[in-house]
Design a protein around this motif. Structure first.
Motif, short mmCIF file in Angstrom:
data_model
loop_
_atom_site.label_atom_id
_atom_site.label_comp_id
_atom_site.label_asym_id
_atom_site.label_seq_id
_atom_site.Cartn_x
_atom_site.Cartn_y
_atom_site.Cartn_z
N ASN A 109 1.86 5.09 -0.67
CA ASN A 109 1.39 6.23 -1.45
C ASN A 109 0.37 5.85 -2.52
O ASN A 109 -0.55 6.59 -2.81
CB ASN A 109 2.64 6.89 -2.05
N THR A 110 0.54 4.66 -3.08
CA THR A 110 -0.37 4.23 -4.15
C THR A 110 -1.50 3.35 -3.62
O THR A 110 -2.20 2.71 -4.40
CB THR A 110 0.41 3.49 -5.24
N GLY A 111 -1.63 3.25 -2.30
CA GLY A 111 -2.78 2.54 -1.76
C GLY A 111 -2.50 1.17 -1.19
O GLY A 111 -3.31 0.26 -1.30
N ILE A 112 -1.30 1.02 -0.55
CA ILE A 112 -0.99 -0.16 0.26
C ILE A 112 -0.83 -1.45 -0.55
O ILE A 112 -1.62 -2.39 -0.41
CB ILE A 112 -2.03 -0.37 1.40
N GLN A 113 0.16 -1.48 -1.43
CA GLN A 113 0.51 -2.73 -2.09
C GLN A 113 1.71 -3.37 -1.38
O GLN A 113 2.45 -2.70 -0.68
CB GLN A 113 0.87 -2.49 -3.57
N ARG A 114 1.91 -4.66 -1.61
CA ARG A 114 3.03 -5.37 -0.98
C ARG A 114 4.36 -4.85 -1.53
O ARG A 114 4.44 -4.41 -2.69
CB ARG A 114 2.94 -6.87 -1.25
N SER A 115 5.41 -4.94 -0.72
CA SER A 115 6.76 -4.66 -1.21
C SER A 115 7.66 -5.79 -0.73
O SER A 115 7.22 -6.68 0.00
CB SER A 115 7.28 -3.32 -0.65
N ALA A 162 2.58 -12.97 5.99
CA ALA A 162 1.20 -13.04 6.49
C ALA A 162 0.47 -11.70 6.55
O ALA A 162 -0.72 -11.65 6.85
CB ALA A 162 1.10 -13.73 7.85
N ALA A 163 1.16 -10.60 6.25
CA ALA A 163 0.50 -9.29 6.33
C ALA A 163 -0.44 -9.09 5.14
O ALA A 163 -0.10 -9.40 4.00
CB ALA A 163 1.53 -8.18 6.36
N TRP A 164 -1.61 -8.53 5.45
CA TRP A 164 -2.55 -8.11 4.41
C TRP A 164 -2.03 -6.85 3.72
O TRP A 164 -1.47 -5.96 4.36
CB TRP A 164 -3.92 -7.80 5.04
N THR A 165 -2.15 -6.82 2.40
CA THR A 165 -2.03 -5.57 1.63
C THR A 165 -3.09 -5.70 0.53
O THR A 165 -3.70 -6.76 0.40
CB THR A 165 -0.64 -5.40 0.98
N THR A 166 -3.26 -4.67 -0.29
CA THR A 166 -4.29 -4.78 -1.33
C THR A 166 -3.87 -5.77 -2.43
O THR A 166 -4.70 -6.19 -3.23
CB THR A 166 -4.59 -3.42 -1.97
N THR A 167 -2.59 -6.15 -2.45
CA THR A 167 -2.16 -7.17 -3.42
C THR A 167 -1.83 -8.51 -2.76
O THR A 167 -1.37 -9.44 -3.42
CB THR A 167 -0.93 -6.68 -4.23
N THR A 168 -2.05 -8.59 -1.44
CA THR A 168 -1.90 -9.88 -0.73
C THR A 168 -3.11 -10.00 0.19
O THR A 168 -2.98 -9.96 1.42
CB THR A 168 -0.60 -9.93 0.11
N VAL A 169 -4.28 -10.16 -0.42
CA VAL A 169 -5.52 -10.01 0.36
C VAL A 169 -5.70 -11.06 1.46
O VAL A 169 -6.35 -10.80 2.46
CB VAL A 169 -6.77 -9.98 -0.54
N GLY A 227 -1.66 2.25 6.59
CA GLY A 227 -1.14 1.10 5.87
C GLY A 227 -1.15 -0.19 6.69
O GLY A 227 -1.38 -1.27 6.16
N TRP A 228 -0.89 -0.04 7.98
CA TRP A 228 -0.85 -1.22 8.84
C TRP A 228 -2.17 -1.40 9.56
O TRP A 228 -2.36 -2.35 10.30
CB TRP A 228 0.26 -1.11 9.89
N ARG A 229 -3.05 -0.44 9.39
CA ARG A 229 -4.36 -0.49 10.03
C ARG A 229 -4.28 -0.52 11.56
O ARG A 229 -4.80 -1.43 12.20
CB ARG A 229 -5.15 -1.72 9.54
N PHE A 230 -3.59 0.48 12.12
CA PHE A 230 -3.65 0.67 13.57
C PHE A 230 -4.05 2.11 13.83
O PHE A 230 -3.94 2.95 12.93
CB PHE A 230 -2.33 0.29 14.26
#
Ligand SMILES: Cc1ncc(C[n+]2csc(CCOP(=O)(O)OP(=O)(O)O)c2C)c(N)n1
Ligand code: SF4
Ligand code: SF4
Ligand code: SF4
Lengths: 90, 301
Positions: B132-138, B144-151, B209-212
């Motif tokens: 909801n807030t733009g794809i940050q890690r949880s 190994a997954a990309w998020t906006t806080t695990t570039v 979020g997962w880019r598919f």
């Protein structure tokens, strides 16, 4: 509809609360009844509840709100739904 | 249960704010088919609060209380107590939160409600990110997954929430997935029939979020199960039973698919494939899943 008189913000149910989401579509699901085996996979998986169940066991598509995600076409095992670009094939 | 026997009634109205291909609305449709309209829902900050759409309208044809990000289970405890005081014993109280609101910020309220024996159902729809807030890690984001806080890819493994829940010894908990409506429906029906705290987690692949691509939501859920990245199981009074394909994987009747079969379709893992294949990190992911299943076999076989 029952309205409540309380000191907090209350929203009331409305179909189309964000407008006619059918206008979001880039691709449109097209249903071919002759191919349908009435499995209803498209109905259960449609995230928008935009697949209607028909009396004969097949389905129809509500284009007013269908967002064109293509899940119905992807999950139909007999290709009774195909996605076409809006505004005719290009 | 055959799909044709699922109730036709809908509680999520068309024309809502969800992205096309959203796993949350997909799951909610099935959840309400199982729980019925005599349900009160508590929703903290998450995508679902947005999906409700804009004041003065809501896309939920069911009573919903919105509450602060960390407070889903605490809010549900209050609603449950209020209904009890009013003598409304047959109304189901449902807390519905994302993985951020469950694994991370909401875990304290959740643990408290489970420990107090609150009579409610808690569902975490797990899209493995704060979407909801733009794809940050949880805590649920995989290694190994990309998020906006695990570039360049997350460096930690995901948390085992199921184990944390089981440590509360509640009457019922389960993991299911949006791609298996019959499994999801049966588990919700069972949860509804049991008194006390119930916890369910629904694997919910999120296209942006997962880019598919958005037609693949169900496919991505199916592959999560078939590769063993996610397990379908239920735990009733401390007895764990694996279900469906996960049971076959547990019993080694089928081999789990390679994790590549799942991650290659997701843009959040694309840095593992280009410009050059990162075999080391892919192998780390693979080994981690093998370890998970070895532990499952040791404990539950
Ligand atoms: C205390 C607090 N911190 C941060 C936020 C901002 N916030 C709102 S929703 C959200 C993320 C929710 O993530 P998740 O629970 O995984 O649900 P999803 O968005 O993925 O559906 C955040 C960080 C907030 N509302 N309150
Ligand atoms: S998924 Fe295909 S075959 Fe099944 S009901 Fe829908 S259109 Fe018919
Ligand atoms: S394209 Fe998506 S929203 Fe439209 S009917 Fe198919 S599944 Fe439903
Ligand atoms: S970001 Fe994902 S979970 Fe959130 S509304 Fe969009 S598709 Fe649904």
């Amino acid at each position: 509809m029952k309205r409540y008189d309380v000191v907090t913000t209350i929203s009331y149910p409305k179909t189309g609360a964000m407008g006619k989401t059918g206008s979001w579509r880039v691709f449109k699901p097209i249903f071919d009844k002759a191919k349908c085996v009435k499995c209803l996979r498209c109905w259960i998986f449609c995230p928008e509840a935009s697949i209607r169940r028909e009396k004969d066991g097949t389905i129809s598509i509500d284009y007013e709100y269908c967002k064109g995600c293509g899940i119905c076409a992807n999950e139909c095992k007999v290709e009774a739904i195909t996605m076409e670009r809006e505004g005719g094939k290009k | 249960m055959a799909i044709k026997d699922f109730p036709v009634e809908e509680c999520i109205l068309q024309g809502n704010a969800a992205c096309p291909g959203c796993p949350a609305t997909m799951a909610l449709r099935m959840v309400f088919k199982a729980l019925g309209k005599n349900t009160v829902m508590v929703v903290p900050a998450c995508c679902t609060a947005v999906i409700e759409s804009l004041y003065p309208h809501t896309s939920f044809d069911i009573p919903v209380m919105n509450i602060a990000f960390e407070a889903a289970a605490a809010g549900a405890s209050g609603v449950e107590a209020a209904l009890r005081m009013q003598g409304k014993k047959d109304t189901t109280v449902l807390a519905w939160a994302g993985d951020g609101g469950t694994y991370d910020i909401g875990i304290q309220a959740l643990s408290g409600a489970l420990e107090r024996g609150t009579n409610f159902i808690y569902i975490c729809y797990n899209n493995q990110i704060y979407s909801n807030t733009g794809i940050q890690r949880s805590g649920a984001t995989p290694y190994a997954a990309w998020t906006t806080t695990t570039v360049s890819g997350k460096t930690e493994f995901r948390k085992e929430m199921g184990d944390i829940i089981q440590a509360h010894h509640i009457p019922y908990s389960a993991q299911t997935c949006v791609s298996y409506p019959d499994d999801l429906y049966r588990k919700l029906k069972k949860a509804k029939s049991i008194k006390g705290p119930k916890y369910l987690e629904i694997m919910a692949p999120c296209p942006p979020g997962w880019r598919f691509s958005m037609e693949k939501t169900v496919e991505m859920g199916r592959m999560a199960v078939e590769t063993g990245a996610w397990a379908l199981y239920e735990c009733e009074n401390d007895v764990v039973t694996f279900n469906g394909k996960s049971k076959l994987i547990l019993e080694k009747k089928i081999e789990r698919k390679s994790i590549e079969e799942w991650i290659k379709y997701q843009g959040r893992f694309s840095h593992l494939f280009k410009p050059k294949k990162d075999t080391k990190r892919i192998q780390t992911l693979e080994d981690h899943i093998d370890q998970l299943w070895e532990r499952y076999r040791k404990c539950y076989l």
